[in-house]
Write a protein that holds these residues in place. Structure first.
Motif: not given
Length: 58
Positions: A33-39, A45-48
């Motif tokens: 999900x891109x609903x995060x605080x910052x880019x 999250x993508x890397x993880x």
């Protein structure tokens, strides 16, 4: 793949169809999900997810 748009336009349904198709072809799929605080949070999250997928079987 990135899906953007307003709520209730079927993004989740489309995502599930694409993920199912890719998995049926033997591809690995990572959904974040891109609903995060910052880019930076989004990228981390993508890397993880990608790191988890490197060792997982499709």
């Amino acid at each position: 793949m990135s899906l953007t748009g307003d709520r209730r336009f079927g993004k989740t349904s489309v995502r599930h169809l694409v993920e199912d198709e890719l998995r049926s072809r033997g591809c690995r799929v990572a959904a974040v999900s891109a609903q995060r605080q910052t880019l930076v949070d989004v990228v981390e999250a993508i890397i993880r997810e990608l790191r988890k997928g490197l060792w997982a079987r499709p």
